[in-house]
Design a protein around this motif. Structure first.
Motif, PDB file in Angstrom:
ATOM      1  N   LEU A   1       7.508   5.966   0.840  1.00 51.96           N
ATOM      2  CA  LEU A   1       7.377   5.014   1.945  1.00 51.96           C
ATOM      3  C   LEU A   1       6.016   5.105   2.633  1.00 51.96           C
ATOM      4  O   LEU A   1       5.803   4.456   3.651  1.00 51.96           O
ATOM      5  CB  LEU A   1       8.482   5.262   2.986  1.00 51.96           C
ATOM      6  CG  LEU A   1       9.935   5.136   2.512  1.00 51.96           C
ATOM      7  CD1 LEU A   1      10.887   5.549   3.630  1.00 51.96           C
ATOM      8  CD2 LEU A   1      10.231   3.728   2.053  1.00 51.96           C
TER       9      LEU A   1
ATOM     10  N   SER B   1       6.108  -6.147  11.328  1.00 60.22           N
ATOM     11  CA  SER B   1       5.866  -4.770  11.769  1.00 60.22           C
ATOM     12  C   SER B   1       6.895  -4.344  12.809  1.00 60.22           C
ATOM     13  O   SER B   1       7.242  -5.088  13.721  1.00 60.22           O
ATOM     14  CB  SER B   1       4.453  -4.621  12.334  1.00 60.22           C
ATOM     15  OG  SER B   1       4.246  -5.488  13.412  1.00 60.22           O
TER      16      SER B   1
ATOM     17  N   ASN C   1       6.715  -5.968   2.299  1.00 57.41           N
ATOM     18  CA  ASN C   1       5.498  -5.785   3.102  1.00 57.41           C
ATOM     19  C   ASN C   1       5.793  -5.360   4.537  1.00 57.41           C
ATOM     20  O   ASN C   1       4.894  -5.347   5.377  1.00 57.41           O
ATOM     21  CB  ASN C   1       4.660  -7.065   3.103  1.00 57.41           C
ATOM     22  CG  ASN C   1       5.374  -8.222   3.804  1.00 57.41           C
ATOM     23  OD1 ASN C   1       6.597  -8.233   3.895  1.00 57.41           O
ATOM     24  ND2 ASN C   1       4.609  -9.188   4.298  1.00 57.41           N
TER      25      ASN C   1
ATOM     26  N   GLU D   1       3.155   3.911   2.110  1.00 54.85           N
ATOM     27  CA  GLU D   1       2.404   2.660   2.264  1.00 54.85           C
ATOM     28  C   GLU D   1       2.978   1.793   3.384  1.00 54.85           C
ATOM     29  O   GLU D   1       2.308   0.895   3.882  1.00 54.85           O
ATOM     30  CB  GLU D   1       2.408   1.872   0.946  1.00 54.85           C
ATOM     31  CG  GLU D   1       1.638   2.521  -0.181  1.00 54.85           C
ATOM     32  CD  GLU D   1       0.149   2.646   0.136  1.00 54.85           C
ATOM     33  OE1 GLU D   1      -0.435   1.661   0.640  1.00 54.85           O
ATOM     34  OE2 GLU D   1      -0.416   3.733  -0.107  1.00 54.85           O
ATOM     35  N   ASN D   2       4.216   2.074   3.745  1.00 52.73           N
ATOM     36  CA  ASN D   2       4.907   1.232   4.732  1.00 52.73           C
ATOM     37  C   ASN D   2       5.111   1.900   6.083  1.00 52.73           C
ATOM     38  O   ASN D   2       5.317   1.216   7.087  1.00 52.73           O
ATOM     39  CB  ASN D   2       6.275   0.802   4.187  1.00 52.73           C
ATOM     40  CG  ASN D   2       6.171   0.007   2.907  1.00 52.73           C
ATOM     41  OD1 ASN D   2       6.085   0.576   1.824  1.00 52.73           O
ATOM     42  ND2 ASN D   2       6.182  -1.320   3.018  1.00 52.73           N
TER      43      ASN D   2
ATOM     44  N   ILE E   1      12.634  -2.235   3.285  1.00 48.00           N
ATOM     45  CA  ILE E   1      11.532  -2.487   2.352  1.00 48.00           C
ATOM     46  C   ILE E   1      12.050  -3.039   1.031  1.00 48.00           C
ATOM     47  O   ILE E   1      11.349  -3.782   0.340  1.00 48.00           O
ATOM     48  CB  ILE E   1      10.705  -1.193   2.169  1.00 48.00           C
ATOM     49  CG1 ILE E   1       9.975  -0.879   3.478  1.00 48.00           C
ATOM     50  CG2 ILE E   1       9.720  -1.307   1.018  1.00 48.00           C
ATOM     51  CD1 ILE E   1       9.462   0.529   3.576  1.00 48.00           C
TER      52      ILE E   1
ATOM     53  N   LYS F   1       6.155  -3.133   7.747  1.00 43.34           N
ATOM     54  CA  LYS F   1       5.429  -1.946   8.195  1.00 43.34           C
ATOM     55  C   LYS F   1       6.158  -1.306   9.374  1.00 43.34           C
ATOM     56  O   LYS F   1       6.657  -2.011  10.258  1.00 43.34           O
ATOM     57  CB  LYS F   1       3.999  -2.309   8.618  1.00 43.34           C
ATOM     58  CG  LYS F   1       3.173  -2.991   7.538  1.00 43.34           C
ATOM     59  CD  LYS F   1       2.883  -2.059   6.370  1.00 43.34           C
ATOM     60  CE  LYS F   1       2.000  -2.754   5.328  1.00 43.34           C
ATOM     61  NZ  LYS F   1       1.754  -1.884   4.161  1.00 43.34           N
TER      62      LYS F   1
END
Length: 380
Positions: free
Chosen positions: A255, A202, A231, A257-258, A226, A233
């Protein structure tokens, strides 16, 4: 001493470095027995008059030009009248204005001329060379005309880094009138025992969503990151005129979802604790408070090599530096850190030790007090 502070932005709108710096300095000046009155612009629809933790605050209604010109800016006609009234009632010994671009700093020069009160101006930003096009020309024009006039009429100028001092000299500042006083950080507030975030890989950005802060560059870099770390974030903390465009860019590039926009967060320690890497992709800076705070929080930092940032970050030791505006280099740096936990831990450990030993707010305020005393002595 009686100190009149001038800043366009202040409590309760604490979303940027300058207002945080002014607040930290004011609180400690109060603790040291001084009287502090802040004149600011009412950008957060707060009361016109207030006392906050011993700081007297006067706010003037203002017009926000940020959306119009794409750069953080306000004007206020009522501030002139409030400033004159405030000086007559408060009778300050010294005026301390912040940044060459703030409307209230212009007011500070007129107050100095009319009431013969010494003026100290702090320059918080360095070279705008990485801001191109209309915005870059506008900043340089403001520096030359408005900034030059402010510097000539200030009794003393402080800069937040050596790089900012050199930039000030380049645009006409008399080096004999300048002293460097860095920003500080409240280590005890930000420091925490870190573990890896609950969300793997993250990345966090904290700041006003303005062009010069570079959030648009981070979103562009996120696409590349990504592609290599699906995965990953990205948490965007803060608000501002670019938010709608950034959210649209996020949707357009699939993007969502991220990338998560958290908006304004009152206590940024929570999002910091849930993150692995702090990114500062600024195009113009001085002595970035966000970098100091993230280092104190034990976050490895990626930041652009501009202004005073290289005076905080030694590349590969206390942080990771990238070229300003380089989307690919920023993406590669994020991928490298997220893929190398031992490197991240080393940056974080060294960063904590560095800010803990070098950037104490009490030392910062002591230096400002010495400047106030020296200027008052000269003016006697």
């Amino acid at each position: 001493m009686k100190i009149l502070m001038l800043t366009d932005y202040f409590h309760p709108r604490i979303g940027g470095g300058v207002e945080k710096v002014v607040l930290e300095v004011c609180l400690r000046l109060i603790d040291n027995g001084h009287e502090v009155h802040v004149l600011t612009l009412n950008t957060a629809h707060a009361n016109e008059e207030e006392v906050f933790q011993g700081i007297k605050i006067t706010r003037a209604d203002s017009f926000d030009l940020t959306e119009l010109i794409g750069l953080q800016s306000c004007v206020s006609f009522g501030a002139w009248f409030k400033a004159r009234r405030l000086v007559k009632e408060f009778k300050p010994d010294i005026i301390h204005a912040h940044t060459l671009f703030f409307y209230t700093t212009l007011i500070g020069v007129f107050l100095k001329k009319q009431f013969h009160i010494p003026l100290i101006t702090t320059i918080h930003l360095g070279s705008p060379d990485y801001i191109l096009g209309f915005k870059g020309h506008l900043i340089k024009l403001a520096e030359k005309i408005m900034g030059g006039w402010i510097m000539r009429n200030s009794d003393l100028i402080t800069t937040v880094s050596n790089s900012v001092k050199n930039h000030g000299i380049k645009i006409g500042m008399d080096p004999a009138k300048c002293t460097i006083i860095t920003n500080g950080v409240d280590y005890s507030y930000f420091h925490t025992q870190r573990t890896y975030s609950a969300i793997p890989h993250s990345v966090i950005f904290i700041g006003r969503l303005l062009f010069n802060k570079g959030p648009q560059i981070l979103i562009e870099s996120a696409k590349l990151v990504i592609g290599k770390i699906p995965n990953a974030k990205f948490f965007i903390v803060g608000d501002g005129p670019l938010r709608n465009k950034l959210e649209e860019s996020t949707r357009r590039n699939n993007l969502t979802e991220n990338v998560t926009f958290l908006g304004r967060v009152d206590d940024i320690r929570g999002p910091m604790k849930d993150s692995d890497v702090y990114v500062r992709p600024s195009l113009i800076d001085g002595m970035p408070l966000g970098v100091l705070e993230s280092m104190a929080a034990g976050l490895p930092v990626i930041a652009t090599e501009i202004a005073g940032t290289p005076e905080i970050i030694t590349h590969g030791k206390t942080g990771h530096l990238v070229k300003a505006g380089d989307v690919k280099e920023l993406a590669n740096a994020i991928v490298y850190l997220l893929s190398n936990p031992s490197y991240m831990l080393n940056l974080a450990k060294n960063g904590v030790e560095f800010v803990k030993s070098e950037f104490d707010w009490d030392d910062v305020v002591r230096k400002y007090e010495n400047c106030y005393s020296a200027v008052l002595e000269r003016n006697r």
